[in-house]
Design a protein around this motif. Structure first.
Motif, PDB file in Angstrom:
ATOM      1  N   GLN A 201     -13.601  24.255 -68.738  1.00 23.60           N
ATOM      2  CA  GLN A 201     -14.881  23.610 -69.058  1.00 23.60           C
ATOM      3  C   GLN A 201     -15.250  22.687 -67.896  1.00 23.60           C
ATOM      4  OE1 GLN A 201     -13.489  21.445 -72.511  1.00 23.60           O
ATOM      5  NE2 GLN A 201     -14.863  22.565 -73.860  1.00 23.60           N
ATOM      6  N   SER A 202     -16.554  22.485 -67.713  1.00 22.69           N
ATOM      7  CA  SER A 202     -17.015  21.509 -66.720  1.00 22.69           C
ATOM      8  C   SER A 202     -18.041  20.613 -67.382  1.00 22.69           C
ATOM      9  CB  SER A 202     -17.679  22.208 -65.528  1.00 22.69           C
ATOM     10  OG  SER A 202     -16.723  22.963 -64.814  1.00 22.69           O
ATOM     11  N   PRO A 224     -20.281  24.512 -79.340  1.00 18.77           N
ATOM     12  CA  PRO A 224     -19.210  25.489 -79.062  1.00 18.77           C
ATOM     13  C   PRO A 224     -18.687  25.440 -77.623  1.00 18.77           C
ATOM     14  CG  PRO A 224     -20.993  26.507 -80.290  1.00 18.77           C
ATOM     15  CD  PRO A 224     -21.468  25.128 -79.938  1.00 18.77           C
ATOM     16  N   GLY A 225     -19.555  25.162 -76.653  1.00 21.58           N
ATOM     17  CA  GLY A 225     -19.095  25.123 -75.256  1.00 21.58           C
ATOM     18  C   GLY A 225     -18.367  23.846 -74.908  1.00 21.58           C
ATOM     19  N   GLY A 226     -18.525  22.820 -75.761  1.00 23.97           N
ATOM     20  CA  GLY A 226     -17.910  21.519 -75.490  1.00 23.97           C
ATOM     21  C   GLY A 226     -18.849  20.420 -75.946  1.00 23.97           C
ATOM     22  N   PRO A 227     -18.395  19.172 -75.918  1.00 20.32           N
ATOM     23  CA  PRO A 227     -19.232  18.087 -76.424  1.00 20.32           C
ATOM     24  C   PRO A 227     -20.445  17.803 -75.543  1.00 20.32           C
ATOM     25  CG  PRO A 227     -17.150  17.246 -75.566  1.00 20.32           C
ATOM     26  CD  PRO A 227     -17.054  18.724 -75.521  1.00 20.32           C
ATOM     27  N   PHE A 228     -21.510  17.355 -76.184  1.00 15.15           N
ATOM     28  CA  PHE A 228     -22.737  16.958 -75.492  1.00 15.15           C
ATOM     29  C   PHE A 228     -22.949  15.491 -75.866  1.00 15.15           C
ATOM     30  CE2 PHE A 228     -27.448  16.584 -75.444  1.00 15.15           C
ATOM     31  CZ  PHE A 228     -27.693  16.989 -74.142  1.00 15.15           C
ATOM     32  N   ALA A 229     -22.780  14.600 -74.885  1.00 11.05           N
ATOM     33  CA  ALA A 229     -22.852  13.168 -75.193  1.00 11.05           C
ATOM     34  C   ALA A 229     -24.085  12.554 -74.561  1.00 11.05           C
ATOM     35  CB  ALA A 229     -21.597  12.464 -74.697  1.00 11.05           C
ATOM     36  N   ILE A 230     -24.806  11.750 -75.353  1.00 13.43           N
ATOM     37  CA  ILE A 230     -25.968  10.999 -74.874  1.00 13.43           C
ATOM     38  C   ILE A 230     -25.572   9.534 -74.979  1.00 13.43           C
ATOM     39  CG2 ILE A 230     -28.423  10.523 -75.230  1.00 13.43           C
ATOM     40  CD1 ILE A 230     -28.603  13.149 -76.820  1.00 13.43           C
ATOM     41  N   SER A 239     -27.056   8.263 -70.078  1.00 12.08           N
ATOM     42  CA  SER A 239     -26.214   9.113 -69.238  1.00 12.08           C
ATOM     43  C   SER A 239     -25.811  10.319 -70.091  1.00 12.08           C
ATOM     44  CB  SER A 239     -24.978   8.323 -68.808  1.00 12.08           C
ATOM     45  OG  SER A 239     -24.057   9.188 -68.186  1.00 12.08           O
ATOM     46  N   LEU A 240     -25.988  11.521 -69.545  1.00 13.06           N
ATOM     47  CA  LEU A 240     -25.588  12.719 -70.289  1.00 13.06           C
ATOM     48  C   LEU A 240     -24.273  13.251 -69.753  1.00 13.06           C
ATOM     49  CD1 LEU A 240     -28.754  14.961 -70.685  1.00 13.06           C
ATOM     50  CD2 LEU A 240     -27.978  13.017 -72.027  1.00 13.06           C
ATOM     51  N   VAL A 241     -23.375  13.571 -70.659  1.00 12.60           N
ATOM     52  CA  VAL A 241     -22.161  14.316 -70.291  1.00 12.60           C
ATOM     53  C   VAL A 241     -22.247  15.601 -71.115  1.00 12.60           C
ATOM     54  CG1 VAL A 241     -19.650  14.324 -70.138  1.00 12.60           C
ATOM     55  CG2 VAL A 241     -20.899  12.181 -69.878  1.00 12.60           C
ATOM     56  N   TRP A 242     -22.666  16.649 -70.447  1.00 11.81           N
ATOM     57  CA  TRP A 242     -23.019  17.927 -71.084  1.00 11.81           C
ATOM     58  C   TRP A 242     -21.931  18.929 -70.704  1.00 11.81           C
ATOM     59  CZ3 TRP A 242     -28.520  20.297 -69.907  1.00 11.81           C
ATOM     60  CH2 TRP A 242     -28.630  21.544 -70.536  1.00 11.81           C
ATOM     61  N   THR A 243     -21.029  19.165 -71.648  1.00 16.09           N
ATOM     62  CA  THR A 243     -19.871  20.016 -71.337  1.00 16.09           C
ATOM     63  C   THR A 243     -20.144  21.463 -71.757  1.00 16.09           C
ATOM     64  OG1 THR A 243     -18.524  18.107 -71.851  1.00 16.09           O
ATOM     65  CG2 THR A 243     -17.356  20.176 -71.585  1.00 16.09           C
ATOM     66  N   ALA A 247     -18.576  28.685 -66.081  1.00 20.69           N
ATOM     67  CA  ALA A 247     -19.647  29.485 -65.469  1.00 20.69           C
ATOM     68  C   ALA A 247     -21.033  29.046 -65.953  1.00 20.69           C
ATOM     69  CB  ALA A 247     -19.408  30.976 -65.715  1.00 20.69           C
ATOM     70  N   PRO A 248     -21.248  28.905 -67.299  1.00 23.68           N
ATOM     71  CA  PRO A 248     -22.565  28.401 -67.708  1.00 23.68           C
ATOM     72  C   PRO A 248     -22.873  27.012 -67.149  1.00 23.68           C
ATOM     73  CG  PRO A 248     -21.257  29.052 -69.639  1.00 23.68           C
ATOM     74  CD  PRO A 248     -20.409  29.298 -68.432  1.00 23.68           C
ATOM     75  N   ALA A 249     -21.874  26.173 -67.026  1.00 27.82           N
ATOM     76  CA  ALA A 249     -22.134  24.819 -66.499  1.00 27.82           C
ATOM     77  C   ALA A 249     -22.667  24.917 -65.075  1.00 27.82           C
ATOM     78  CB  ALA A 249     -20.857  23.987 -66.532  1.00 27.82           C
ATOM     79  N   ARG A 250     -22.008  25.761 -64.269  1.00 28.83           N
ATOM     80  CA  ARG A 250     -22.470  25.903 -62.869  1.00 28.83           C
ATOM     81  C   ARG A 250     -23.877  26.491 -62.850  1.00 28.83           C
ATOM     82  NH1 ARG A 250     -17.083  27.458 -61.832  1.00 28.83           N
ATOM     83  NH2 ARG A 250     -17.671  29.641 -62.064  1.00 28.83           N
TER      84      ARG A 250
END
Ligand SMILES: Cc1cc2nc3c(=O)[nH]c(=O)nc-3n(C[C@H](O)[C@H](O)[C@H](O)COP(=O)(O)OP(=O)(O)OC[C@H]3O[C@@H](n4cnc5c(N)ncnc54)[C@H](O)[C@@H]3O)c2cc1C
Length: 422
Positions: A201-202, A224-230, A239-243, A247-250
């Motif tokens: 994950q990224s 499902p891809g990982g946590p999405f933090a606002i 600040s967004l940490v969008w996990t 590959a989708p992250a890139r």
């Protein structure tokens, strides 16, 4: 040896990132003879292009930053976190906090700090501001900083350790502390093995501006891809940490501005009105690393050099601050008793104090990420039940808030907001 001996004292900190500078400032303020070195100039590290992250600082971490003089330089840049809302999200549902059918868990700081202006759950601060504040503190207090200088290796001798820099110069002290990050050269040089793995994950990290105020609420959506933090920043910014999987992250990070805006709106929803990116987009690949030992002869590991964890709970730097608080207390106690701060006894006390907490959080965040980063129906029901149950039990909510605030186990004095000095 051709180089010069640049410093001879009690402690040398190798790595002046967030953890290393916090430790060095705490020791210096306590009266310990300490120097810090870093491969990069401190002002490079304050550049937004270098680190676009912001950190959630637990309230006990903030007490330490107040004690060592860093917090006063963060006035106007630290956002109080009043509430945390945890939501088991759904792909493409848009984000609807508290909406019908959405499993929520709500942490409200008033449940543990009821006074009107009581401590918040924590503060959100952009890392570059924390670095600038720490660098200002180092400058105004005369902390010896050698940067840019790269450490090549460390030698343990009887009674002291020697840190060798590129160019042949050295620094020596009773104790060398490796705060040189997850790829720690000193950890490897000392033969300390580590366990770990890549998550696949990224984290896509950026700052956004939104139309409506966030009211100090931090949101964490499990997707499902990982946590999405606002995470709330000062002003109408977050600040967004969008996990996502790597590959989708890139691919998301590489979208053109319009494509990125569309992807952002689809994920963020409109509960804070219009939203737009106001920073560069950074991508951080995520992994777990836990050092098998936190010490070797004349050497202690602290910060990410000791362990690197998933950002799901926003605890990595907080653990580094807890290392710094505990190690500072061990060193000050040893020096006050006329003992050697780099002795085996001092190192054993530090390792015992920090290793269990670190392993628990590293493995806890690992399990949490596995449980939440998927779309399995049975697990989703179990998660929903877990969130609702925790939400319904005040004592459970208070336990989680205090744990996230760092108020667990044997709390070092700096984390209680008490001063340390020789
Ligand atoms: C996406 C993301 C979000 C995060 N959010 C949070 C959060 O909300 N809250 C939180 O608490 N934590 C958070 N973290 C974790 C936090 O960012 C890290 O734990 C923290 O930055 C680690 O700091 P450090 O000083 O230990 O290591 P680093 O920042 O890696 O610093 C290491 C330093 O050592 C120097 N160095 C390296 N090698 C050498 C050498 N040979 N000689 C000299 N110097 C050297 C480097 O130049 C650097 O300055 C997050 C992490 C990620 C990836």
């Amino acid at each position: 040896m051709t180089g010069k001996l640049l410093f001879d004292g009690d402690v040398v900190v190798s790595g002046g990132g967030l953890a290393g500078l916090t430790l060095a400032l705490a020791l210096h303020r306590a009266g310990v003879k300490v120097a810090v070195i870093d491969a990069l100039p401190l002002d490079t590290q304050a550049d937004i292009a270098f680190d676009g992250r912001a950190s959630a600082l637990a309230y006990t971490s903030w007490r330490m930053l107040e004690q060592i003089g860093v917090a006063k330089h963060l006035k106007g840049q630290a956002q109080r976190i009043e509430d945390i809302l945890v939501v088991d999200g759904r792909p493409l549902d848009g984000l609807k906090p508290g909406g019908p059918g959405v499993d929520n868990l709500h942490f409200d700081r008033r449940e543990i700090h009821p006074r009107e202006e009581g401590e918040p759950l924590g503060y959100m601060v952009e890392n570059r501001h924390t670095r600038i504040a720490a660098a200002k503190c180092a400058h105004e207090t005369g902390l010896p900083v050698f940067a840019p200088r790269r450490a090549l290796s460390m030698q343990a001798h009887s009674g002291h350790g020697v840190l060798e820099l590129d160019g042949g110069d050295t620094l020596q002290a009773s104790l060398i502390v490796a705060c040189d990050g997850k790829m720690s050269r000193l950890r490897e040089g000392a033969g300390i093995r580590s366990l770990g793995r890549r998550y696949g994950q990224s984290a896509i990290v950026l700052t956004v501006e939104h139309e409506l105020p966030h009211e100090g609420v931090a949101y964490e959506y499990f997707m499902p891809g990982g946590p999405f933090a606002i995470l709330p920043l000062t002003g109408n910014r977050s600040s967004l940490v969008w996990t996502e999987k790597d590959a989708p992250a890139r691919a998301i990070a590489a979208l053109d501005p319009q494509g990125f805006q569309e992807a952002l709106e689809a994920r963020f929803g409109d509960f804070l009105g219009e939203v737009k990116p106001v920073s560069q987009v950074h991508v951080y690949p995520l992994g777990l690393m836990l050092a098998e030992r936190f010490t070797a002869e004349r050497l202690a590991l602290a910060g990410d050099a000791a362990r690197t964890i998933h950002p799901i709970a926003g605890q990595g730097f907080n653990l580094g601050i807890r290392d710094a608080a505990a190690l500072c207390e061990v060193i000050v106690d040893a020096l006050r008793a006329g003992l050697d701060p780099g002795s085996q006894a001092a190192l054993t006390r530090y390792e015992r104090w920090r290793k269990t907490d670190s392993a628990a959080l590293a493995l806890g965040t690992d399990a949490f990420n596995l449980l939440f980063s998927n779309d399995n129906t049975a697990l989703r029901h179990a998660r929903g039940l877990g969130l609702s149950l925790t939400n319904a039990i005040p004592v459970a909510r208070r336990f989680f808030m205090r744990t996230a605030g760092g108020e667990t186990g044997d709390l070092p004095r700096l984390l209680k907001g008490e001063a340390l000095s020789l």
